[in-house]
Motif scaffolding. Structure first.
Motif, PDB file in Angstrom:
ATOM      1  N   ALA A 115       0.836  -1.209   0.000  1.00  0.00           N
ATOM      2  CA  ALA A 115       0.000   0.000   0.000  1.00  0.00           C
ATOM      3  C   ALA A 115       0.868   1.254   0.000  1.00  0.00           C
ATOM      4  O   ALA A 115       0.598   2.215  -0.741  1.00  0.00           O
ATOM      5  CB  ALA A 115      -0.925  -0.016   1.212  1.00  0.00           C
ATOM      6  N   LEU A 116       1.925   1.268   0.808  1.00  0.00           N
ATOM      7  CA  LEU A 116       2.810   2.434   0.826  1.00  0.00           C
ATOM      8  C   LEU A 116       3.537   2.585  -0.509  1.00  0.00           C
ATOM      9  O   LEU A 116       3.762   3.711  -0.975  1.00  0.00           O
ATOM     10  CB  LEU A 116       3.824   2.323   1.965  1.00  0.00           C
ATOM     11  CG  LEU A 116       3.287   2.487   3.385  1.00  0.00           C
ATOM     12  CD1 LEU A 116       4.431   2.507   4.392  1.00  0.00           C
ATOM     13  CD2 LEU A 116       2.461   3.763   3.526  1.00  0.00           C
ATOM     14  N   GLY A 117       3.905   1.454  -1.122  1.00  0.00           N
ATOM     15  CA  GLY A 117       4.530   1.522  -2.441  1.00  0.00           C
ATOM     16  C   GLY A 117       3.595   2.142  -3.465  1.00  0.00           C
ATOM     17  O   GLY A 117       4.029   2.951  -4.309  1.00  0.00           O
ATOM     18  N   ALA A 118       2.315   1.793  -3.403  1.00  0.00           N
ATOM     19  CA  ALA A 118       1.335   2.377  -4.319  1.00  0.00           C
ATOM     20  C   ALA A 118       1.168   3.875  -4.062  1.00  0.00           C
ATOM     21  O   ALA A 118       1.020   4.666  -5.010  1.00  0.00           O
ATOM     22  CB  ALA A 118      -0.008   1.658  -4.160  1.00  0.00           C
ATOM     23  N   VAL A 119       1.210   4.274  -2.794  1.00  0.00           N
ATOM     24  CA  VAL A 119       1.108   5.700  -2.453  1.00  0.00           C
ATOM     25  C   VAL A 119       2.261   6.469  -3.086  1.00  0.00           C
ATOM     26  O   VAL A 119       2.077   7.536  -3.689  1.00  0.00           O
ATOM     27  CB  VAL A 119       1.109   5.877  -0.921  1.00  0.00           C
ATOM     28  CG1 VAL A 119       1.295   7.348  -0.546  1.00  0.00           C
ATOM     29  CG2 VAL A 119      -0.188   5.354  -0.322  1.00  0.00           C
ATOM     30  N   VAL A 120       3.478   5.950  -2.947  1.00  0.00           N
ATOM     31  CA  VAL A 120       4.658   6.630  -3.494  1.00  0.00           C
ATOM     32  C   VAL A 120       4.555   6.713  -5.022  1.00  0.00           C
ATOM     33  O   VAL A 120       4.832   7.768  -5.620  1.00  0.00           O
ATOM     34  CB  VAL A 120       5.945   5.878  -3.064  1.00  0.00           C
ATOM     35  CG1 VAL A 120       7.168   6.477  -3.761  1.00  0.00           C
ATOM     36  CG2 VAL A 120       6.110   5.934  -1.552  1.00  0.00           C
ATOM     37  N   TRP A 121       4.166   5.630  -5.661  1.00  0.00           N
ATOM     38  CA  TRP A 121       4.047   5.626  -7.123  1.00  0.00           C
ATOM     39  C   TRP A 121       3.006   6.638  -7.601  1.00  0.00           C
ATOM     40  O   TRP A 121       3.257   7.411  -8.536  1.00  0.00           O
ATOM     41  CB  TRP A 121       3.682   4.228  -7.600  1.00  0.00           C
ATOM     42  CG  TRP A 121       3.517   4.139  -9.085  1.00  0.00           C
ATOM     43  CD1 TRP A 121       4.500   4.136 -10.030  1.00  0.00           C
ATOM     44  CD2 TRP A 121       2.283   4.070  -9.803  1.00  0.00           C
ATOM     45  NE1 TRP A 121       3.968   4.059 -11.293  1.00  0.00           N
ATOM     46  CE2 TRP A 121       2.604   4.022 -11.180  1.00  0.00           C
ATOM     47  CE3 TRP A 121       0.942   4.031  -9.423  1.00  0.00           C
ATOM     48  CZ2 TRP A 121       1.617   3.945 -12.169  1.00  0.00           C
ATOM     49  CZ3 TRP A 121      -0.041   3.955 -10.398  1.00  0.00           C
ATOM     50  CH2 TRP A 121       0.305   3.911 -11.748  1.00  0.00           C
ATOM     51  N   LEU A 122       1.837   6.651  -6.954  1.00  0.00           N
ATOM     52  CA  LEU A 122       0.788   7.599  -7.351  1.00  0.00           C
ATOM     53  C   LEU A 122       1.240   9.041  -7.147  1.00  0.00           C
ATOM     54  O   LEU A 122       0.950   9.918  -7.980  1.00  0.00           O
ATOM     55  CB  LEU A 122      -0.492   7.332  -6.545  1.00  0.00           C
ATOM     56  CG  LEU A 122      -1.273   6.067  -6.913  1.00  0.00           C
ATOM     57  CD1 LEU A 122      -2.353   5.788  -5.870  1.00  0.00           C
ATOM     58  CD2 LEU A 122      -1.881   6.200  -8.306  1.00  0.00           C
ATOM     59  N   ASP A 123       1.959   9.308  -6.076  1.00  0.00           N
ATOM     60  CA  ASP A 123       2.422  10.671  -5.826  1.00  0.00           C
ATOM     61  C   ASP A 123       3.454  11.090  -6.870  1.00  0.00           C
ATOM     62  O   ASP A 123       3.429  12.223  -7.366  1.00  0.00           O
ATOM     63  CB  ASP A 123       3.020  10.762  -4.424  1.00  0.00           C
ATOM     64  CG  ASP A 123       3.258  12.203  -3.994  1.00  0.00           C
ATOM     65  OD1 ASP A 123       2.369  13.052  -4.212  1.00  0.00           O
ATOM     66  OD2 ASP A 123       4.341  12.487  -3.427  1.00  0.00           O
ATOM     67  N   PHE A 124       4.350  10.164  -7.240  1.00  0.00           N
ATOM     68  CA  PHE A 124       5.336  10.481  -8.269  1.00  0.00           C
ATOM     69  C   PHE A 124       4.664  10.738  -9.622  1.00  0.00           C
ATOM     70  O   PHE A 124       5.099  11.618 -10.391  1.00  0.00           O
ATOM     71  CB  PHE A 124       6.352   9.344  -8.392  1.00  0.00           C
ATOM     72  CG  PHE A 124       7.335   9.288  -7.249  1.00  0.00           C
ATOM     73  CD1 PHE A 124       7.482  10.357  -6.379  1.00  0.00           C
ATOM     74  CD2 PHE A 124       8.119   8.156  -7.038  1.00  0.00           C
ATOM     75  CE1 PHE A 124       8.394  10.310  -5.330  1.00  0.00           C
ATOM     76  CE2 PHE A 124       9.032   8.099  -6.000  1.00  0.00           C
ATOM     77  CZ  PHE A 124       9.165   9.171  -5.139  1.00  0.00           C
ATOM     78  N   VAL A 125       3.628   9.966  -9.930  1.00  0.00           N
ATOM     79  CA  VAL A 125       2.884  10.185 -11.182  1.00  0.00           C
ATOM     80  C   VAL A 125       2.242  11.560 -11.182  1.00  0.00           C
ATOM     81  O   VAL A 125       2.255  12.281 -12.193  1.00  0.00           O
ATOM     82  CB  VAL A 125       1.820   9.083 -11.368  1.00  0.00           C
ATOM     83  CG1 VAL A 125       0.874   9.443 -12.524  1.00  0.00           C
ATOM     84  CG2 VAL A 125       2.480   7.743 -11.636  1.00  0.00           C
ATOM     85  N   ALA A 126       1.695  11.971 -10.020  1.00  0.00           N
ATOM     86  CA  ALA A 126       0.996  13.256  -9.934  1.00  0.00           C
ATOM     87  C   ALA A 126       1.945  14.433 -10.092  1.00  0.00           C
ATOM     88  O   ALA A 126       1.576  15.466 -10.672  1.00  0.00           O
ATOM     89  CB  ALA A 126       0.268  13.347  -8.589  1.00  0.00           C
ATOM     90  N   ILE A 127       3.189  14.302  -9.574  1.00  0.00           N
ATOM     91  CA  ILE A 127       4.109  15.442  -9.614  1.00  0.00           C
ATOM     92  C   ILE A 127       5.094  15.361 -10.772  1.00  0.00           C
ATOM     93  O   ILE A 127       5.926  16.268 -10.936  1.00  0.00           O
ATOM     94  CB  ILE A 127       4.899  15.546  -8.286  1.00  0.00           C
ATOM     95  CG1 ILE A 127       5.794  14.316  -8.089  1.00  0.00           C
ATOM     96  CG2 ILE A 127       3.945  15.724  -7.121  1.00  0.00           C
ATOM     97  CD1 ILE A 127       6.661  14.393  -6.856  1.00  0.00           C
TER      98      ILE A 127
END
Length: 384
Positions: free
Chosen positions: A77-89
């Motif tokens: 779940a934390l890995g998905a959070v990091v990936w989604l945040d990197f995609v957004a920025i």
């Protein structure tokens, strides 16, 4: 699983993680109008908050346990959070200035520092750091202006896990030492010559075995004369009991305090052939033990390890004098790799309660000599 009360420390760590997440969420909301697409960022924050609250509720319900499957789900779940945040920025081409949920993920990792082994937390923190470095290299032009922001972002992401591991390790080390000291403190009120706690457990076992054998003889289950197997068992019990009784006549409270302490046993050696430590009263014993604890407490990472040699006696003029109701027990304490100006003031306060002392230093070692005034055992043994 949390140990030695570190679960209570985990509550404070969870509060820190929650406060940082609220701060990060506030910063994200303030910048929301600058995002090309809010969906990945909102998804990242939603998943982060759900994961954080879910893990807190689960841990509370299961009694501060984090099984392997739940730990794996937490990391995914934390890995998905990091990936989604990197995609957004990614469109900003500046990870350091715009990362939000991914940095908070590093603080959320703090929740598990009291529940999983240290290496597992450090591995997860390292992977987070690697993810940041890869994202920065792929999306952010590195210039003298942008590099400080990138370094700050990586530090904010990985430092919570590292600091949390160090904090919990230090807390558990202090707590174990205090528990050890409380356990050893029971020797202060022991008789002059007695068996220690470990020997007491062994004596209890021997006593039980002897009662079993005698009960078998009394009920007729063991015929008389005893068969060879039972006779050998009785002989072994008698031998062990005699050895314990003889041993108990040679060992004082100080010997047991040192040998039964995990901490003192690594640093302190005692030479007391006359069993003179047993003559000290409870106040003097407690003070001497406190001084040894303070002297043996090495700063973390100091090498070589500090060693302490304690020598009691010989009595001035040989045996204990029969004149007067008081006599002096000389105590010499030699501490290696220590200068006088590095001694904790509490040591001198404790030694002042043991007796009159003097100290000298030579070749980097400290030597303390104490004249401990005790009740003359020869005088105390005479009838009044």
């Amino acid at each position: 699983m949390s140990a030695l009360g570190s679960g209570f420390l985990g509550i404070g760590i969870a509060i820190v993680a929650a406060l940082q997440s609220m701060l990060g969420l506030g910063i994200f909301l303030a910048r929301a109008d600058t995002y090309a697409s809010l969906l990945p960022a909102v998804s990242a924050w939603t998943l982060l908050l759900v994961t954080f609250l879910g893990i807190i509720v689960t841990i509370s319900a299961t009694g501060e346990r984090l099984p392997d499957w739940l730990y794996a789900f937490f990391l995914v779940a934390l890995g998905a959070v990091v990936w989604l945040d990197f995609v957004a920025i990614a469109p900003f081409n500046d990870v350091g200035r715009n990362a939000s949920a991914s940095i908070s993920a590093g603080f959320v990792l703090l929740v598990i520092v009291t529940l999983r082994s240290r290496w597992e937390v450090l591995v997860a923190t390292s992977l987070l750091g690697v993810a940041f470095v890869v994202a920065i290299v792929l999306t952010t032009p590195l210039t003298p202006v942008t590099i400080p922001y990138q370094v700050t972002a990586v530090a904010l992401a990985v430092s919570p896990g590292i600091i949390g591991v160090l904090l919990v390790a230090g807390f558990e080390r202090i707590l174990r030492r205090e528990l050890d000291r409380v356990l050893v403190q029971s020797t202060v009120t022991a008789p002059r010559l007695a068996v220690g706690m470990l020997a007491s457990e062994e004596l209890a076992r021997l006593d039980y075995d002897a009662e079993e054998l005698l009960d078998a003889v009394a009920t007729g289950d063991a015929p008389l004369p005893l068969p060879p197997s039972l006779a050998s068992r009785a002989s072994s019990l008698a031998t062990e009991l005699r050895l314990h009784l003889v041993q108990g006549r040679r060992e004082t409270w100080l010997f047991h305090a040192i040998t039964e302490s995990d901490h003192l046993g690594r640093h302190v050696t005692v030479s007391d052939p006359g069993t003179l430590a047993g003559l000290l009263d409870d106040v003097q014993r407690d003070a001497l033990l406190a001084a040894l604890w303070l002297l043996s407490t090495d700063p973390v990472g100091v090498a070589p390890a500090r060693t302490i040699a304690v020598e009691l006696g010989p009595m001035v003029g040989g045996a204990v004098s029969t004149g007067g109701d008081r006599t002096i027990v000389p105590i010499a304490v030699r501490v290696s790799s220590m200068k006088r100006n590095r001694v904790d003031p509490g040591v001198w306060e404790a030694l002042d309660r043991v007796g009159r002392y003097s100290d000298t230093t030579a070749q980097g070692s400290l030597r303390i000599e104490v004249d401990c005034v005790v009740v003359n055992p020869a005088d105390a043994a005479r009838p009044s």
